[in-house]
Scaffold this active site. Structure first.
Site, PDB file in Angstrom:
ATOM      1  N   PHE A   1       0.851  -1.200   0.000  1.00 32.32           N
ATOM      2  CA  PHE A   1       0.000   0.000   0.000  1.00 32.32           C
ATOM      3  C   PHE A   1       0.883   1.246   0.000  1.00 32.32           C
ATOM      4  O   PHE A   1       0.582   2.237   0.651  1.00 32.32           O
ATOM      5  CB  PHE A   1      -0.913   0.000   1.232  1.00 32.32           C
ATOM      6  CG  PHE A   1      -1.804  -1.219   1.328  1.00 32.32           C
ATOM      7  CD1 PHE A   1      -2.953  -1.305   0.558  1.00 32.32           C
ATOM      8  CD2 PHE A   1      -1.483  -2.271   2.162  1.00 32.32           C
ATOM      9  CE1 PHE A   1      -3.780  -2.425   0.622  1.00 32.32           C
ATOM     10  CE2 PHE A   1      -2.300  -3.398   2.243  1.00 32.32           C
ATOM     11  CZ  PHE A   1      -3.442  -3.474   1.473  1.00 32.32           C
TER      12      PHE A   1
ATOM     13  N   CYS B   1      -0.898   3.203 -10.143  1.00 35.29           N
ATOM     14  CA  CYS B   1      -1.769   2.272  -9.420  1.00 35.29           C
ATOM     15  C   CYS B   1      -3.256   2.524  -9.618  1.00 35.29           C
ATOM     16  O   CYS B   1      -3.988   1.612 -10.017  1.00 35.29           O
ATOM     17  CB  CYS B   1      -1.464   2.330  -7.927  1.00 35.29           C
ATOM     18  SG  CYS B   1       0.054   1.483  -7.507  1.00 35.29           S
TER      19      CYS B   1
ATOM     20  N   LYS C   1      -4.812   1.721 -13.101  1.00 35.47           N
ATOM     21  CA  LYS C   1      -4.672   0.289 -13.394  1.00 35.47           C
ATOM     22  C   LYS C   1      -5.582  -0.553 -12.480  1.00 35.47           C
ATOM     23  O   LYS C   1      -6.270  -1.460 -12.938  1.00 35.47           O
ATOM     24  CB  LYS C   1      -3.198  -0.067 -13.177  1.00 35.47           C
ATOM     25  CG  LYS C   1      -2.842  -1.500 -13.044  1.00 35.47           C
ATOM     26  CD  LYS C   1      -1.326  -1.666 -13.068  1.00 35.47           C
ATOM     27  CE  LYS C   1      -0.667  -1.742 -11.719  1.00 35.47           C
ATOM     28  NZ  LYS C   1      -0.856  -2.953 -10.953  1.00 35.47           N
TER      29      LYS C   1
ATOM     30  N   GLY D   1      -4.024  10.123 -11.221  1.00 39.04           N
ATOM     31  CA  GLY D   1      -3.258   9.348 -12.198  1.00 39.04           C
ATOM     32  C   GLY D   1      -2.312   8.428 -11.473  1.00 39.04           C
ATOM     33  O   GLY D   1      -2.581   8.009 -10.351  1.00 39.04           O
TER      34      GLY D   1
ATOM     35  N   ALA E   1      -9.746  18.260  -4.153  1.00 42.80           N
ATOM     36  CA  ALA E   1     -10.217  18.331  -5.538  1.00 42.80           C
ATOM     37  C   ALA E   1      -9.066  18.749  -6.436  1.00 42.80           C
ATOM     38  O   ALA E   1      -8.167  19.476  -6.013  1.00 42.80           O
ATOM     39  CB  ALA E   1     -11.358  19.335  -5.642  1.00 42.80           C
ATOM     40  N   GLY E   2      -9.062  18.281  -7.664  1.00 41.52           N
ATOM     41  CA  GLY E   2      -7.965  18.614  -8.569  1.00 41.52           C
ATOM     42  C   GLY E   2      -8.300  18.270 -10.006  1.00 41.52           C
ATOM     43  O   GLY E   2      -9.461  18.024 -10.339  1.00 41.52           O
TER      44      GLY E   2
HETATM   45  C1  UDX Z   1      -1.652   4.945  -4.578  1.00 41.26           C
HETATM   46  C2  UDX Z   1      -2.181   4.472  -3.225  1.00 41.26           C
HETATM   47  O1  UDX Z   1      -2.322   5.609  -2.361  1.00 41.26           O
HETATM   48  C3  UDX Z   1      -1.254   3.440  -2.639  1.00 41.26           C
HETATM   49  O2  UDX Z   1      -1.777   2.952  -1.420  1.00 41.26           O
HETATM   50  C4  UDX Z   1      -1.104   2.285  -3.628  1.00 41.26           C
HETATM   51  O3  UDX Z   1      -0.221   1.303  -3.158  1.00 41.26           O
HETATM   52  C5  UDX Z   1      -0.625   2.805  -4.968  1.00 41.26           C
HETATM   53  O4  UDX Z   1      -1.518   3.824  -5.430  1.00 41.26           O
HETATM   54  P1  UDX Z   1       0.208   6.586  -5.490  1.00 41.26           P
HETATM   55  O5  UDX Z   1      -0.130   6.107  -6.863  1.00 41.26           O
HETATM   56  O6  UDX Z   1       1.644   6.724  -5.144  1.00 41.26           O
HETATM   57  O7  UDX Z   1      -0.424   5.614  -4.399  1.00 41.26           O
HETATM   58  O8  UDX Z   1      -0.466   8.013  -5.347  1.00 41.26           O
HETATM   59  P2  UDX Z   1      -1.434   8.776  -4.322  1.00 41.26           P
HETATM   60  O9  UDX Z   1      -0.645   9.652  -3.463  1.00 41.26           O
HETATM   61  O10 UDX Z   1      -2.366   7.861  -3.674  1.00 41.26           O
HETATM   62  O11 UDX Z   1      -2.215   9.710  -5.374  1.00 41.26           O
HETATM   63  C6  UDX Z   1      -2.887   9.137  -6.492  1.00 41.26           C
HETATM   64  C7  UDX Z   1      -3.469  10.213  -7.366  1.00 41.26           C
HETATM   65  O12 UDX Z   1      -4.572  10.831  -6.740  1.00 41.26           O
HETATM   66  C8  UDX Z   1      -2.518  11.350  -7.729  1.00 41.26           C
HETATM   67  O13 UDX Z   1      -2.704  11.686  -9.094  1.00 41.26           O
HETATM   68  C9  UDX Z   1      -2.940  12.481  -6.826  1.00 41.26           C
HETATM   69  O14 UDX Z   1      -2.651  13.741  -7.375  1.00 41.26           O
HETATM   70  C10 UDX Z   1      -4.441  12.229  -6.765  1.00 41.26           C
HETATM   71  N1  UDX Z   1      -5.084  12.766  -5.555  1.00 41.26           N
HETATM   72  C11 UDX Z   1      -4.789  12.241  -4.335  1.00 41.26           C
HETATM   73  C12 UDX Z   1      -6.052  13.768  -5.668  1.00 41.26           C
HETATM   74  O15 UDX Z   1      -6.348  14.235  -6.772  1.00 41.26           O
HETATM   75  N2  UDX Z   1      -6.692  14.201  -4.534  1.00 41.26           N
HETATM   76  C13 UDX Z   1      -6.423  13.683  -3.316  1.00 41.26           C
HETATM   77  O16 UDX Z   1      -7.052  14.128  -2.351  1.00 41.26           O
HETATM   78  C14 UDX Z   1      -5.430  12.696  -3.201  1.00 41.26           C
END
Ligand code: UDX
Length: 426
Positions: free
Chosen positions: A146, A256, A259, A253, A248-249
């Site tokens: 995770f 993970c 996919k 992407g 919000a954004g």
């Molecule tokens: C994620 C999971 O959090 C992690 O537990 C898993 O093992 C792999 O996938 P990661 O891909 O590194 O990790 O990114 P994360 O920090 O979770 O953000 C994912 C995406 O969501 C990013 O594009 C981020 O910008 C976006 N995001 C995240 C938002 O747009 N708003 C949020 O509040 C949080």
């Protein structure tokens, strides 16, 4: 039990495998990291870490004595009994996970019953059961990761929970895997294999749903005059909702979420169940990535010939990962509208070069904003917050228009300085 040191094999030292290997070495275990790419193994053996992950190079250097990198599976099998599988399982053309790299590992392992497989790679629910049918009598444990990119080392060392899934016959191996994590002090949840596999996919799908939800609230807030930052704060104070993942954004992407959400939807479909909610979660995200175009057109009219600067290429800060990054979609859409695109990212721009079409890669944020008709903040790298927006940046831009795709900048200061500011949901 906790003090016992294991000899661990990590098959595939990509991002997940390398973090796992380095962290287990830090916990005092001997680790054999095996990869099929000789250049990667050679550079790791020299102590050079080929990915951008805070704290990882230090950990690799510090534990060099316990970390052995090799291309040789035989050497790994000779030393290690617990084999953590961390090869990638990318989506295939059909949308199902491509398990060919896992298959190769199984082939190499043959029918050895001295080795237990510990699956860290994200695999479809049911994969463990089918592997166990083929490798009857040998150990199999599901131990999903995770980790978040950019904080993977900290996530490994201070996890919210550790999931250890095992079916009948593998509980001894599951005990050993659980013992590895005991020093971390986190809750260790023991489940069956299929449930462990599902926890991983369902967790990522839920988090993506949470973001798509707040993004839709943001879009409606724009229409109705509410401010999503205040809304998210108010929602997050409810314990049942919680404040995290309500930012919000311009879309989620990375390697993970896209996919895993797709994989779960596909897996459900293959079993005859149409996962309607996830279909919407994906669609909302695709639309969200493209909404910026409308915001630019609102102020600039046609984008033909306009100079648009994208600040940030990586899918989020503190990583050079560009997989499924919003920047790639935006760059393509903007150029489709006839705009000239320039991009800057502190670490990821060169990596993205070939995927950004005709976009110009800049050496600095200031170079990117020079003469621009608009700036789109795509990735909230800290250095973008430190720019002298009201001075240096504004004086270089042709039109002081900012689309802040992460609600990251100081809106009041920008507006006061004469910027036209578009956030998300404000
Ligand atoms: C994620 C999971 O959090 C992690 O537990 C898993 O093992 C792999 O996938 P990661 O891909 O590194 O990790 O990114 P994360 O920090 O979770 O953000 C994912 C995406 O969501 C990013 O594009 C981020 O910008 C976006 N995001 C995240 C938002 O747009 N708003 C949020 O509040 C949080």
């Amino acid at each position: 039990m906790t003090d016992e040191k294991e000899a661990i094999g990590v098959i595939g030292v990509g991002w997940v495998g390398l973090v796992t290997a380095a962290c287990f070495a830090e916990l005092g275990h001997e680790v054999w990291g095996r990869d099929i790419v000789p250049e990667k193994v050679e550079s790791l053996a020299r102590g050079e870490v080929p990915i951008h992950e805070p704290g990882l190079p230090e950990l690799v250097t510090k534990n060099a004595e316990r970390l052995h990198f090799t291309t040789d599976m035989g050497e790994t099998l000779e030393h290690a009994r617990l084999l953590f599988v961390a090869v990638d399982t990318p989506p295939s053309y059909s949308g199902d996970a491509d398990l060919s790299r896992v298959e190769t590992v199984l082939d190499e392992l043959g029918d050895s019953d001295r080795h237990a497989l510990v699956m860290k790679s994200t695999v479809p629910v049911g994969t463990g059961r089918s592997i166990q049918r083929r490798r009857a009598g040998t150990g199999y444990v599901s131990n999903p990761e995770f980790l978040k990119e950019g904080s993977a080392v900290a996530d490994f060392m201070k996890p919210d929970r550790v999931v250890v899934g095992a079916d009948e016959g593998s509980s001894g191996f599951a005990d050993r895997v659980a013992a590895l994590y005991e020093p971390l002090g986190a809750r260790i949840l023991r489940t069956d294999v299929a449930s462990a596999e599902m926890i991983k996919l369902a967790s990522n799908a839920f988090l993506a749903t949470k973001i798509s939800f707040i993004n839709e609230i943001a879009n409606v807030s724009e229409e109705l005059g509410a401010d999503v930052l205040q809304v998210a704060e108010g929602m997050g104070l409810d314990d049942r909702i919680g404040p995290k993942f309500l930012r919000a954004g311009i879309g989620w992407g990375g390697s993970c979420f896209p996919k895993d959400v797709q994989a779960l939807k596909q897996l459900a479909g293959n079993s005859g169940y149409h996962f309607q909610l996830l279909t919407a979660v994906i669609e909302v995200n695709e639309l969200q990535k493209r909404r910026t175009i409308g915001k630019l057109q609102k102020h600039l009219g046609s984008l033909e010939g306009k100079e648009v600067a994208l600040l940030g290429v990586a899918f989020k800060p503190d990583t050079d990962d560009i997989r499924e990054a919003t920047s790639l979609v935006l760059s393509g859409r903007l150029q489709g509208e006839g705009a000239h695109v320039r991009v800057y990212d502190p670490v990821a721009a060169l990596r993205a070069n070939s995927m950004l079409g005709g976009a110009r890669i800049c050496e600095s944020a200031l170079e990117a904003v020079e003469g621009a008709d608009a700036v789109v903040l795509v990735t909230e790298w800290p250095e973008f917050g430190e720019l002298d927006w009201t001075g240096d940046v504004k004086s270089r831009m042709r039109v002081p228009l900012v689309v802040d795709g992460r609600n990251f900048l100081d809106r009041e200061a920008l507006v006061e300085a004469g910027f036209t500011y578009e956030g998300i949901g404000r």
